[in-house]
Scaffold this motif. Sequence first.
Motif, PDB file in Angstrom:
ATOM      1  N   GLN A  12       0.835  -1.203   0.000  1.00  0.00           N
ATOM      2  CA  GLN A  12       0.000   0.000   0.000  1.00  0.00           C
ATOM      3  C   GLN A  12       0.871   1.255   0.000  1.00  0.00           C
ATOM      4  OE1 GLN A  12      -2.732   0.234   3.285  1.00  0.00           O
ATOM      5  NE2 GLN A  12      -3.743   2.071   2.516  1.00  0.00           N
ATOM      6  N   ILE A  13       1.957   1.224   0.781  1.00  0.00           N
ATOM      7  CA  ILE A  13       2.855   2.380   0.840  1.00  0.00           C
ATOM      8  C   ILE A  13       3.565   2.582  -0.490  1.00  0.00           C
ATOM      9  CG2 ILE A  13       5.021   3.223   1.841  1.00  0.00           C
ATOM     10  CD1 ILE A  13       4.112   2.137   4.519  1.00  0.00           C
ATOM     11  N   THR A  14       4.076   1.511  -1.079  1.00  0.00           N
ATOM     12  CA  THR A  14       4.782   1.660  -2.361  1.00  0.00           C
ATOM     13  C   THR A  14       3.835   2.138  -3.457  1.00  0.00           C
ATOM     14  OG1 THR A  14       4.479  -0.700  -2.884  1.00  0.00           O
ATOM     15  CG2 THR A  14       6.540  -0.057  -1.802  1.00  0.00           C
ATOM     16  N   ASP A  15       2.590   1.672  -3.424  1.00  0.00           N
ATOM     17  CA  ASP A  15       1.620   2.113  -4.435  1.00  0.00           C
ATOM     18  C   ASP A  15       1.345   3.612  -4.317  1.00  0.00           C
ATOM     19  OD1 ASP A  15       1.410  -0.419  -5.445  1.00  0.00           O
ATOM     20  OD2 ASP A  15      -0.513  -0.883  -4.498  1.00  0.00           O
ATOM     21  N   VAL A  16       1.154   4.078  -3.072  1.00  0.00           N
ATOM     22  CA  VAL A  16       0.854   5.493  -2.862  1.00  0.00           C
ATOM     23  C   VAL A  16       2.059   6.355  -3.225  1.00  0.00           C
ATOM     24  CG1 VAL A  16       0.350   7.247  -1.125  1.00  0.00           C
ATOM     25  CG2 VAL A  16      -0.914   5.095  -1.112  1.00  0.00           C
ATOM     26  N   LEU A  17       3.257   5.943  -2.787  1.00  0.00           N
ATOM     27  CA  LEU A  17       4.451   6.724  -3.105  1.00  0.00           C
ATOM     28  C   LEU A  17       4.724   6.744  -4.603  1.00  0.00           C
ATOM     29  CD1 LEU A  17       6.923   5.737  -0.222  1.00  0.00           C
ATOM     30  CD2 LEU A  17       5.637   7.860  -0.497  1.00  0.00           C
ATOM     31  N   THR A  18       4.480   5.614  -5.254  1.00  0.00           N
ATOM     32  CA  THR A  18       4.652   5.565  -6.707  1.00  0.00           C
ATOM     33  C   THR A  18       3.700   6.536  -7.397  1.00  0.00           C
ATOM     34  OG1 THR A  18       5.431   3.273  -6.685  1.00  0.00           O
ATOM     35  CG2 THR A  18       4.471   4.085  -8.742  1.00  0.00           C
ATOM     36  N   LEU A  19       2.454   6.553  -6.933  1.00  0.00           N
ATOM     37  CA  LEU A  19       1.455   7.454  -7.519  1.00  0.00           C
ATOM     38  C   LEU A  19       1.877   8.908  -7.366  1.00  0.00           C
ATOM     39  CD1 LEU A  19      -1.342   7.933  -8.788  1.00  0.00           C
ATOM     40  CD2 LEU A  19      -2.301   7.875  -6.465  1.00  0.00           C
ATOM     41  N   TYR A  20       2.287   9.285  -6.168  1.00  0.00           N
ATOM     42  CA  TYR A  20       2.691  10.673  -5.925  1.00  0.00           C
ATOM     43  C   TYR A  20       3.962  11.023  -6.686  1.00  0.00           C
ATOM     44  CZ  TYR A  20      -0.713  12.102  -2.396  1.00  0.00           C
ATOM     45  OH  TYR A  20      -1.860  12.493  -1.759  1.00  0.00           O
ATOM     46  N   ALA A  21       4.902  10.073  -6.750  1.00  0.00           N
ATOM     47  CA  ALA A  21       6.152  10.323  -7.471  1.00  0.00           C
ATOM     48  C   ALA A  21       5.885  10.556  -8.951  1.00  0.00           C
ATOM     49  CB  ALA A  21       7.117   9.157  -7.271  1.00  0.00           C
ATOM     50  N   GLU A  22       5.000   9.745  -9.526  1.00  0.00           N
ATOM     51  CA  GLU A  22       4.693   9.898 -10.952  1.00  0.00           C
ATOM     52  C   GLU A  22       3.985  11.219 -11.219  1.00  0.00           C
ATOM     53  OE1 GLU A  22       2.637   6.304 -11.880  1.00  0.00           O
ATOM     54  OE2 GLU A  22       4.491   5.138 -12.089  1.00  0.00           O
ATOM     55  N   LYS A  23       3.185  11.700 -10.257  1.00  0.00           N
ATOM     56  CA  LYS A  23       2.560  13.015 -10.404  1.00  0.00           C
ATOM     57  C   LYS A  23       3.610  14.123 -10.442  1.00  0.00           C
ATOM     58  CE  LYS A  23      -1.967  12.100  -8.305  1.00  0.00           C
ATOM     59  NZ  LYS A  23      -2.886  12.435  -7.177  1.00  0.00           N
ATOM     60  N   GLU A  24       4.749  13.885  -9.775  1.00  0.00           N
ATOM     61  CA  GLU A  24       5.841  14.865  -9.779  1.00  0.00           C
ATOM     62  C   GLU A  24       6.726  14.723 -11.012  1.00  0.00           C
ATOM     63  OE1 GLU A  24       6.304  17.286  -7.744  1.00  0.00           O
ATOM     64  OE2 GLU A  24       4.869  16.781  -6.156  1.00  0.00           O
ATOM     65  N   GLY A  25       6.409  13.750 -11.858  1.00  0.00           N
ATOM     66  CA  GLY A  25       7.205  13.538 -13.053  1.00  0.00           C
ATOM     67  C   GLY A  25       8.371  12.606 -12.876  1.00  0.00           C
ATOM     68  N   ILE A  99      12.865   9.720   7.379  1.00  0.00           N
ATOM     69  CA  ILE A  99      11.448  10.029   7.559  1.00  0.00           C
ATOM     70  C   ILE A  99      10.867   8.970   8.498  1.00  0.00           C
ATOM     71  CG2 ILE A  99       9.189  10.235   6.451  1.00  0.00           C
ATOM     72  CD1 ILE A  99      10.637  10.970   3.867  1.00  0.00           C
ATOM     73  N   VAL A 100      10.086   9.427   9.468  1.00  0.00           N
ATOM     74  CA  VAL A 100       9.480   8.504  10.422  1.00  0.00           C
ATOM     75  C   VAL A 100       8.017   8.272  10.042  1.00  0.00           C
ATOM     76  CG1 VAL A 100       8.883   8.112  12.845  1.00  0.00           C
ATOM     77  CG2 VAL A 100      11.026   9.272  12.261  1.00  0.00           C
ATOM     78  N   LYS A 101       7.617   7.003   9.973  1.00  0.00           N
ATOM     79  CA  LYS A 101       6.218   6.664   9.726  1.00  0.00           C
ATOM     80  C   LYS A 101       5.411   6.927  10.987  1.00  0.00           C
ATOM     81  CE  LYS A 101       7.288   2.837   6.525  1.00  0.00           C
ATOM     82  NZ  LYS A 101       7.171   1.378   6.336  1.00  0.00           N
ATOM     83  N   PRO A 102       4.129   7.272  10.869  1.00  0.00           N
ATOM     84  CA  PRO A 102       3.399   7.504   9.620  1.00  0.00           C
ATOM     85  C   PRO A 102       3.756   8.865   9.027  1.00  0.00           C
ATOM     86  CG  PRO A 102       1.960   7.940  11.481  1.00  0.00           C
ATOM     87  CD  PRO A 102       3.255   7.407  12.054  1.00  0.00           C
ATOM     88  N   PHE A 103       3.705   8.962   7.720  1.00  0.00           N
ATOM     89  CA  PHE A 103       4.033  10.202   7.045  1.00  0.00           C
ATOM     90  C   PHE A 103       3.006  10.455   5.954  1.00  0.00           C
ATOM     91  CE2 PHE A 103       6.696   6.761   5.239  1.00  0.00           C
ATOM     92  CZ  PHE A 103       6.073   6.632   4.014  1.00  0.00           C
ATOM     93  N   SER A 104       2.993  11.685   5.466  1.00  0.00           N
ATOM     94  CA  SER A 104       2.134  11.992   4.323  1.00  0.00           C
ATOM     95  C   SER A 104       2.960  11.853   3.052  1.00  0.00           C
ATOM     96  CB  SER A 104       1.582  13.415   4.426  1.00  0.00           C
ATOM     97  OG  SER A 104       2.604  14.366   4.190  1.00  0.00           O
ATOM     98  N   PRO A 105       2.373  11.320   1.987  1.00  0.00           N
ATOM     99  CA  PRO A 105       3.110  11.196   0.723  1.00  0.00           C
ATOM    100  C   PRO A 105       3.636  12.540   0.227  1.00  0.00           C
ATOM    101  CG  PRO A 105       1.074   9.930   0.632  1.00  0.00           C
ATOM    102  CD  PRO A 105       1.016  10.748   1.878  1.00  0.00           C
ATOM    103  N   GLY A 106       2.884  13.600   0.502  1.00  0.00           N
ATOM    104  CA  GLY A 106       3.329  14.929   0.096  1.00  0.00           C
ATOM    105  C   GLY A 106       4.616  15.331   0.794  1.00  0.00           C
TER     106      GLY A 106
END
Length: 234
Positions: A12-25, A99-106
Amino acid sequence: MTRLLIVDDNEQITDVLTLYAEKEGFETVAVSCGEDALSAFRANTFDLILLDLMIPGIDGLDVCRQIRKVSDIPIIMVTARSEDYERIMGLEIGADDYIVKPFSPGEVMARVKAVLRRISKSEASGAPLVIFTLNLMIDLDAYLVKINGQTVPLTKRECEILWLLCGNPDKVFTRTELLNRLWGYDYYGDTRTVDSHVKRLRSKISRFEHPLWDIKTIWGVGYKFEKNIKDKKD
């Protein structure tokens, strides 16, 4: 295109981070264990690694150690625990940030961009990267430090601190200034990070004779590189 390697066993974490990273190009590769992280690193070219501490197989600290033997690629360590000793250990072996979990993808993406900006500015600065003074040599390009011709085993950040202080003898740098100059203006850590790094730097250089210079503490302010030390009081 900037390429990120994301290492975390939580899909779930890798999916969310991947999504946000791709939004950043950014282009991403995600893996879930230490062995796969090392394999991906060796087989591809990345600009930064997001590395979870608690992953199956080879843990994040060992992955970081192995990568640091051959590369200075930026590494942001991710941990679910907030103990200082774990953060310090990650920084000591060469992580650029944590970075310490929990964190925001942003927040994660902000950290990624901050580290990449700092690396880019450092490479484009054109400042002299080799310093010779007294019995000390610092080659920042190779991250190599020698005292009396003997190599001092410093981490990347420890080399940068010594290079900055030595390149400005007798100038007092506050802890905040050191954070801003070396970690970047948008670094999310605190001044204890500077103290931890300086403490380890001093411990390492203390194994070598250097009676004509030292890193001096200016209490309540920060640190400076001082020549001709007679009474070493920290």
